[in-house]
Design a protein around this motif. Sequence first.
Motif, PDB file in Angstrom:
ATOM      1  N   THR A 248     -37.904  -0.215 -32.360  1.00  0.00           N
ATOM      2  CA  THR A 248     -38.922   0.616 -31.730  1.00  0.00           C
ATOM      3  C   THR A 248     -38.444   1.031 -30.345  1.00  0.00           C
ATOM      4  O   THR A 248     -38.602   0.298 -29.361  1.00  0.00           O
ATOM      5  CB  THR A 248     -40.263  -0.144 -31.626  1.00  0.00           C
ATOM      6  OG1 THR A 248     -40.670  -0.573 -32.932  1.00  0.00           O
ATOM      7  CG2 THR A 248     -41.345   0.754 -31.033  1.00  0.00           C
ATOM      8  N   THR A 249     -37.832   2.195 -30.262  1.00  0.00           N
ATOM      9  CA  THR A 249     -37.232   2.657 -29.006  1.00  0.00           C
ATOM     10  C   THR A 249     -37.984   3.827 -28.383  1.00  0.00           C
ATOM     11  O   THR A 249     -37.524   4.397 -27.387  1.00  0.00           O
ATOM     12  CB  THR A 249     -35.770   3.064 -29.246  1.00  0.00           C
ATOM     13  OG1 THR A 249     -35.729   4.124 -30.210  1.00  0.00           O
ATOM     14  CG2 THR A 249     -34.952   1.882 -29.751  1.00  0.00           C
ATOM     15  N   ALA A 250     -39.127   4.197 -28.946  1.00  0.00           N
ATOM     16  CA  ALA A 250     -39.900   5.318 -28.406  1.00  0.00           C
ATOM     17  C   ALA A 250     -40.243   5.069 -26.943  1.00  0.00           C
ATOM     18  O   ALA A 250     -40.685   3.972 -26.570  1.00  0.00           O
ATOM     19  CB  ALA A 250     -41.172   5.515 -29.218  1.00  0.00           C
ATOM     20  N   GLY A 251     -40.024   6.076 -26.094  1.00  0.00           N
ATOM     21  CA  GLY A 251     -40.313   5.949 -24.677  1.00  0.00           C
ATOM     22  C   GLY A 251     -39.159   5.418 -23.849  1.00  0.00           C
ATOM     23  O   GLY A 251     -39.265   5.324 -22.621  1.00  0.00           O
ATOM     24  N   PHE A 252     -38.036   5.084 -24.511  1.00  0.00           N
ATOM     25  CA  PHE A 252     -36.854   4.592 -23.808  1.00  0.00           C
ATOM     26  C   PHE A 252     -35.697   5.554 -24.015  1.00  0.00           C
ATOM     27  O   PHE A 252     -35.508   6.100 -25.108  1.00  0.00           O
ATOM     28  CB  PHE A 252     -36.450   3.206 -24.323  1.00  0.00           C
ATOM     29  CG  PHE A 252     -37.349   2.090 -23.875  1.00  0.00           C
ATOM     30  CD1 PHE A 252     -37.005   1.283 -22.804  1.00  0.00           C
ATOM     31  CD2 PHE A 252     -38.559   1.854 -24.527  1.00  0.00           C
ATOM     32  CE1 PHE A 252     -37.827   0.259 -22.397  1.00  0.00           C
ATOM     33  CE2 PHE A 252     -39.389   0.829 -24.115  1.00  0.00           C
ATOM     34  CZ  PHE A 252     -39.024   0.024 -23.049  1.00  0.00           C
ATOM     35  N   LYS A 253     -34.907   5.757 -22.983  1.00  0.00           N
ATOM     36  CA  LYS A 253     -33.696   6.554 -23.094  1.00  0.00           C
ATOM     37  C   LYS A 253     -32.593   5.665 -23.676  1.00  0.00           C
ATOM     38  O   LYS A 253     -32.305   4.590 -23.147  1.00  0.00           O
ATOM     39  CB  LYS A 253     -33.271   7.078 -21.727  1.00  0.00           C
ATOM     40  CG  LYS A 253     -31.976   7.885 -21.766  1.00  0.00           C
ATOM     41  CD  LYS A 253     -31.558   8.332 -20.375  1.00  0.00           C
ATOM     42  CE  LYS A 253     -30.239   9.089 -20.422  1.00  0.00           C
ATOM     43  NZ  LYS A 253     -29.794   9.510 -19.058  1.00  0.00           N
ATOM     44  N   GLU A 254     -31.984   6.108 -24.757  1.00  0.00           N
ATOM     45  CA  GLU A 254     -30.969   5.297 -25.419  1.00  0.00           C
ATOM     46  C   GLU A 254     -29.586   5.568 -24.832  1.00  0.00           C
ATOM     47  O   GLU A 254     -29.169   6.717 -24.706  1.00  0.00           O
ATOM     48  CB  GLU A 254     -30.963   5.578 -26.927  1.00  0.00           C
ATOM     49  CG  GLU A 254     -32.282   5.205 -27.600  1.00  0.00           C
ATOM     50  CD  GLU A 254     -32.203   5.259 -29.112  1.00  0.00           C
ATOM     51  OE1 GLU A 254     -31.209   4.766 -29.665  1.00  0.00           O
ATOM     52  OE2 GLU A 254     -33.137   5.810 -29.723  1.00  0.00           O
ATOM     53  N   VAL A 255     -28.898   4.496 -24.451  1.00  0.00           N
ATOM     54  CA  VAL A 255     -27.534   4.590 -23.932  1.00  0.00           C
ATOM     55  C   VAL A 255     -26.663   3.617 -24.717  1.00  0.00           C
ATOM     56  O   VAL A 255     -27.152   2.647 -25.303  1.00  0.00           O
ATOM     57  CB  VAL A 255     -27.469   4.257 -22.423  1.00  0.00           C
ATOM     58  CG1 VAL A 255     -28.271   5.260 -21.617  1.00  0.00           C
ATOM     59  CG2 VAL A 255     -27.975   2.841 -22.156  1.00  0.00           C
ATOM     60  N   SER A 256     -25.378   3.879 -24.738  1.00  0.00           N
ATOM     61  CA  SER A 256     -24.471   3.000 -25.462  1.00  0.00           C
ATOM     62  C   SER A 256     -23.080   3.103 -24.869  1.00  0.00           C
ATOM     63  O   SER A 256     -22.759   4.062 -24.161  1.00  0.00           O
ATOM     64  CB  SER A 256     -24.430   3.348 -26.959  1.00  0.00           C
ATOM     65  OG  SER A 256     -23.909   4.655 -27.141  1.00  0.00           O
ATOM     66  N   ALA A 257     -22.277   2.091 -25.142  1.00  0.00           N
ATOM     67  CA  ALA A 257     -20.877   2.092 -24.737  1.00  0.00           C
ATOM     68  C   ALA A 257     -20.058   2.120 -26.018  1.00  0.00           C
ATOM     69  O   ALA A 257     -19.831   1.075 -26.630  1.00  0.00           O
ATOM     70  CB  ALA A 257     -20.559   0.854 -23.902  1.00  0.00           C
TER      71      ALA A 257
END
Length: 368
Positions: A248-257
């Motif tokens: 549940t990632t709604a409302g969060f900016k997704e970042v990754s390496a």
Amino acid sequence: MNIRTQKDAGTVWSLMGRGAVAAAALWLGLFGAPGVGLAQAGAGTGGGLVAGAASSGSAEGLPTADRSVLQWVERMHAAPCQRAYTGTFVVLSASGAMSTSRIWHACDERNRLERVESLNGTSRTVFRRNDEVRTFSPESRTVRTDRRDTGTTFPRVAVVSGTAISQHYAATRLGQDRVAGYLADVVWFKPQDALRFGYRLWSERDTGLVIKLQTVTADGKVLENAAFSELDLRATVQPEQISRLMDTTAGFKEVSAPATRTSAEAEGWVLRQPVPGFVPVSCHQRSMAAADGAGQVLQCLYSDGLASVSLFLEPFDATRHPAQPQATSMGATHLLAQRLNADTWVTAVGEVPLQTLKVFATQFQRVR
């Protein structure tokens, strides 16, 4: 350590993924002061360490006093999936720094899942589903996704292929103690050389779960204490609940390496001489965000089955990297950063003595 190196170290700590431990590795804490007798070992534990007669109760049917190093490790490795549990986990370093987390853990036929929520310091919640790790940061409203082969934020023993733990540690059962209301076997893992720390652990009698751990230097100094202050081994934690919250990632900016699996040899690097007991576990080429200032970073992980060392290699940058080697520590974890050759900067991190990191850094060389 100057400001530039502090920034680089912060990037490395985040890659290591260490919120509460305790266990790099292979996050396993143990105790190993040479020559410590049972009565001495019981001092200062916060409970009465009782030297009991050898008793049965192992999955292998062996008396606990007869278990080998490998049998203890295998039992602890299997323990987290014996039962679902919740608990409050506290890590206290010799410097006085403290970290407290709330843990929810469960397994099903295919997955091992946990949710770890920080209770002090920066607010964050870390989810793990097998090797997938997702970190939610409410203050920045970001969620970071990584894949890690080892490491966790609660005490778990990993099985590492190719290691010979019994050649580098000796295990002795010291007796029994109670932690968070549970009876535990207290086991001393004594290192056989100066390349690794000693460990003392409390293994819950019924499940084998590590519920308390210490990391200790050769002269008996406790570098880190970690234990459950509260634990429920009968918790009704459902794996699908943790998995659903993780996704549940709604409302969060997704970042990754982004990370690409590779090997040190494929990238043109070798250890001139193997560091006794340590074997390669994994190696990844990572693309760091511009804000991290590192660009491409090669991360290679080595382990002896209990302790682990990560080497991070990146292009040398005189605007970010100092001329002199830099060393620091966080509890039982040490960090050494230095120029490796004319164009490479290496950062070595692990729950090992600083001298071990120096061995890794000096033995690592480019072959092409």
